[in-house]
Design a protein around this motif. Structure first.
Motif, mmCIF file in Angstrom:
data_model
loop_
_atom_site.group_PDB
_atom_site.id
_atom_site.type_symbol
_atom_site.label_atom_id
_atom_site.label_comp_id
_atom_site.label_asym_id
_atom_site.label_seq_id
_atom_site.Cartn_x
_atom_site.Cartn_y
_atom_site.Cartn_z
ATOM 1 N N THR A 31 0.862 -1.179 -0.062
ATOM 2 C CA THR A 31 0.143 -0.030 -0.153
ATOM 3 C C THR A 31 1.010 1.184 0.206
ATOM 4 O OG1 THR A 31 -0.105 -0.209 2.342
ATOM 5 C CG2 THR A 31 -2.104 -0.815 1.234
ATOM 6 N N GLN A 225 -11.809 0.678 1.871
ATOM 7 C CA GLN A 225 -10.979 1.093 0.679
ATOM 8 C C GLN A 225 -10.059 -0.034 0.191
ATOM 9 O OE1 GLN A 225 -10.149 5.479 2.005
ATOM 10 N NE2 GLN A 225 -9.624 5.140 0.104
ATOM 11 N N VAL A 359 -3.767 5.702 -0.557
ATOM 12 C CA VAL A 359 -4.387 6.108 -2.006
ATOM 13 C C VAL A 359 -3.867 4.727 -3.012
ATOM 14 C CG1 VAL A 359 -3.978 8.530 -1.615
ATOM 15 C CG2 VAL A 359 -1.843 7.051 -2.128
ATOM 16 N N CYS A 360 -3.190 3.838 -2.756
ATOM 17 C CA CYS A 360 -2.765 2.914 -3.624
ATOM 18 C C CYS A 360 -2.759 1.492 -2.631
ATOM 19 C CB CYS A 360 -1.572 3.166 -4.231
ATOM 20 S SG CYS A 360 -1.288 1.950 -5.426
ATOM 21 N N GLN A 364 -2.890 -0.608 -7.209
ATOM 22 C CA GLN A 364 -4.205 -0.019 -7.706
ATOM 23 C C GLN A 364 -4.600 1.237 -7.076
ATOM 24 O OE1 GLN A 364 -7.471 -2.972 -8.522
ATOM 25 N NE2 GLN A 364 -5.901 -4.490 -8.661
ATOM 26 N N SER A 365 -5.171 2.029 -7.669
ATOM 27 C CA SER A 365 -5.639 3.252 -7.052
ATOM 28 C C SER A 365 -6.866 2.805 -6.046
ATOM 29 C CB SER A 365 -6.097 4.347 -7.972
ATOM 30 O OG SER A 365 -4.923 4.952 -8.716
ATOM 31 N N ALA A 367 -10.065 4.570 -3.657
ATOM 32 C CA ALA A 367 -10.754 6.159 -3.589
ATOM 33 C C ALA A 367 -11.863 6.019 -2.378
ATOM 34 C CB ALA A 367 -11.197 6.953 -4.592
ATOM 35 N N SER A 378 -8.502 10.810 -3.967
ATOM 36 C CA SER A 378 -7.992 9.930 -4.712
ATOM 37 C C SER A 378 -6.928 10.678 -5.741
ATOM 38 C CB SER A 378 -8.933 9.307 -5.830
ATOM 39 O OG SER A 378 -8.461 8.509 -6.858
ATOM 40 N N GLN A 379 -5.931 10.059 -5.918
ATOM 41 C CA GLN A 379 -4.786 9.961 -7.032
ATOM 42 C C GLN A 379 -5.172 9.981 -8.219
ATOM 43 O OE1 GLN A 379 -1.639 7.425 -5.970
ATOM 44 N NE2 GLN A 379 -0.483 8.848 -4.943
ATOM 45 N N ASP A 380 -6.290 9.276 -8.632
ATOM 46 C CA ASP A 380 -6.453 8.955 -10.045
ATOM 47 C C ASP A 380 -7.876 9.288 -10.313
ATOM 48 O OD1 ASP A 380 -7.022 7.396 -12.430
ATOM 49 O OD2 ASP A 380 -5.923 5.560 -11.492
ATOM 50 N N GLU A 381 -7.933 10.248 -11.230
ATOM 51 C CA GLU A 381 -9.259 10.869 -11.721
ATOM 52 C C GLU A 381 -10.284 9.927 -12.419
ATOM 53 O OE1 GLU A 381 -11.082 13.451 -10.522
ATOM 54 O OE2 GLU A 381 -8.957 13.930 -9.410
ATOM 55 N N PHE A 383 -10.041 6.457 -12.174
ATOM 56 C CA PHE A 383 -10.745 5.579 -11.323
ATOM 57 C C PHE A 383 -11.637 6.092 -10.543
ATOM 58 C CE2 PHE A 383 -10.764 3.533 -7.098
ATOM 59 C CZ PHE A 383 -11.121 2.277 -7.287
#
Length: 395
Positions: A31, A225, A359-360, A364-365, A367, A378-381, A383
């Motif tokens: 993670t 999450q 965040v991961c 994988q992201s 959220a 989230s880091q990944d828009e 996702f």
């Protein structure tokens, strides 16, 4: 250097309960977690970098003492093999980095979840306490005592009012953003001594052990999450997380967190099976009255007597909000109120809104889709958009 961390027990109870569950079911998870400040401090947090580094060095030199492990063993839901793991556990400095970007402080952890998930609470109160050490301590404590006196008077006056069907129960959830350890101890002890009929516990495991107070906590967002990346169909991650929790704790720790992808999506998964197995629900974002009414309607639709269940409120509460929510709900369902910053850092100074979030997970992201603006993270828009689509969550 004066150490901020007094004991590895001084973290929130739900860190231990999630830690145990994930160690047993997903011990190989990798993670990443990120620290973030959501508001503007009075001076740049980047100035704390060297001090934070020193405090983390100190944290990573610590281990659990025998008497602390004995206390954990005394909690019926903590299992012997988990305590054996903690007996040899140490935080690894290589898994956490501290950098700056302009005025911002950047803290990042990456590594096995069972070795990095515990950093969160320590990082938050290290940063918070170092930040507030720069202010006038005596003036802050004097103002804090004045405000605490007023809260205790308010509770004593409240006791003279007609009782509702279920009692008013208050807990301390303020470790992560407290003003100082000294002040946190004073607040907790005074509430326990002066209004014991209302003050029912603390999330701070060290204080629970030290002062003989009941430890409070179940799960946080990171637990739910994580299941977004555990190989189950994304649509089913909440059900998988709740099922694993049930299998781990067999009836203990029965308050479920509802806002990882919003209350509506949670209730769609919280069927009769889970509604009977869990003792209640915890609110952490969105309008609390609307949330509570949805919970009551859900129990009614399942033909479950809501008086046998509990709603726990923990989102930016103060005493006035808690009492208002109690009056709204307590004739229909049991309630509980976890107050954080407004108990342990109500000293007349603007507070920090700091978090450290998963965040991961397994590359994988992951959220959280909050019911409150500004809490989605989230880091990944891409996702995030996919998660919204799957759970019909509004942008």
């Amino acid at each position: 250097m004066k150490p901020v961390v007094r004991s590895l027990l001084e973290t929130d109870l739900y860190k231990f309960t999630m830690w145990q569950a994930l160690l047993h079911s997903h011990p190989n998870t990798q993670t990443e977690y990120e620290f973030r400040c959501r508001n503007t401090p009075q001076y740049p947090l980047a100035e704390l970098k060297d001090e934070v580094e020193q405090q983390l060095d100190q944290l990573c030199s610590m281990s659990f003492r025998a008497e602390e492990l004995d206390y954990l063993r005394s909690l019926r839901y903590i299992k012997s093999d988990f305590v054996d793991f903690l007996a040899v556990f140490r935080f690894q400095r290589k898994f956490i980095t501290v950098k700056t970007d302009g005025d911002a402080l950047l803290i990042h952890t990456a590594g096995p979840q069972v070795h990095v998930m515990g950093f969160e609470i320590f990082v938050l109160y290290i940063v918070n306490e170092l930040y507030f050490r720069r202010f006038d301590q005596q003036a802050a404590l004097e103002e804090g005592r004045r405000r605490l006196d007023a809260k205790i008077r308010q509770l004593k006056e409240f006791s003279k009012q007609p009782a509702l069907k279920h009692p008013f129960e208050l807990s301390d959830f303020g470790l992560r953003r407290r003003f100082s350890a000294r002040w946190h101890d004073e607040v907790t002890q005074r509430l326990a001594q002066e209004v014991p009929q209302y003050f029912k516990g603390t999330s701070n495991v060290y204080q629970a052990w030290k002062f003989g107070i009941y430890p409070i906590g179940t799960m946080a967002h990171e637990y739910m999450q994580s299941f977004q990346a555990f190989g189950v169909r994304l649509r089913d991650f909440q059900k998988a997380a709740l099922e694993d929790w049930v299998q781990e704790y067999r009836g203990d720790l029965g308050i479920a967190l509802t806002d990882v992808v919003g209350m509506d999506a949670f209730l769609a998964d919280f069927d009769l099976y889970f509604a009977k197995l869990f003792d209640g629900l915890r609110h952490d974002s969105g309008d609390p009255v609307e949330w509570g009414e949805k919970a009551l309607a859900h129990y009614a639709a399942l033909r479950i007597d809501a008086n046998t269940k509990r709603l726990v409120f923990s989102d930016a509460l103060d005493l006035d909000k808690a009492i208002a929510l109690y009056r709204h709900f307590a004739d229909r369902i049991m309630t509980g109120f976890g107050i954080g910053t407004n108990l342990t850092n109500d000293v007349g100074l603007p507070t920090l809104n700091i978090v450290m979030k998963l965040v991961c997970c397994n590359g994988q992201s992951v959220a959280k889709l909050s019911d409150s603006p500004g809490k989605t993270m989230s880091q990944d828009e891409t996702f995030l958009a996919y998660l919204r689509q799957v759970f019909h969550h509004p942008a």
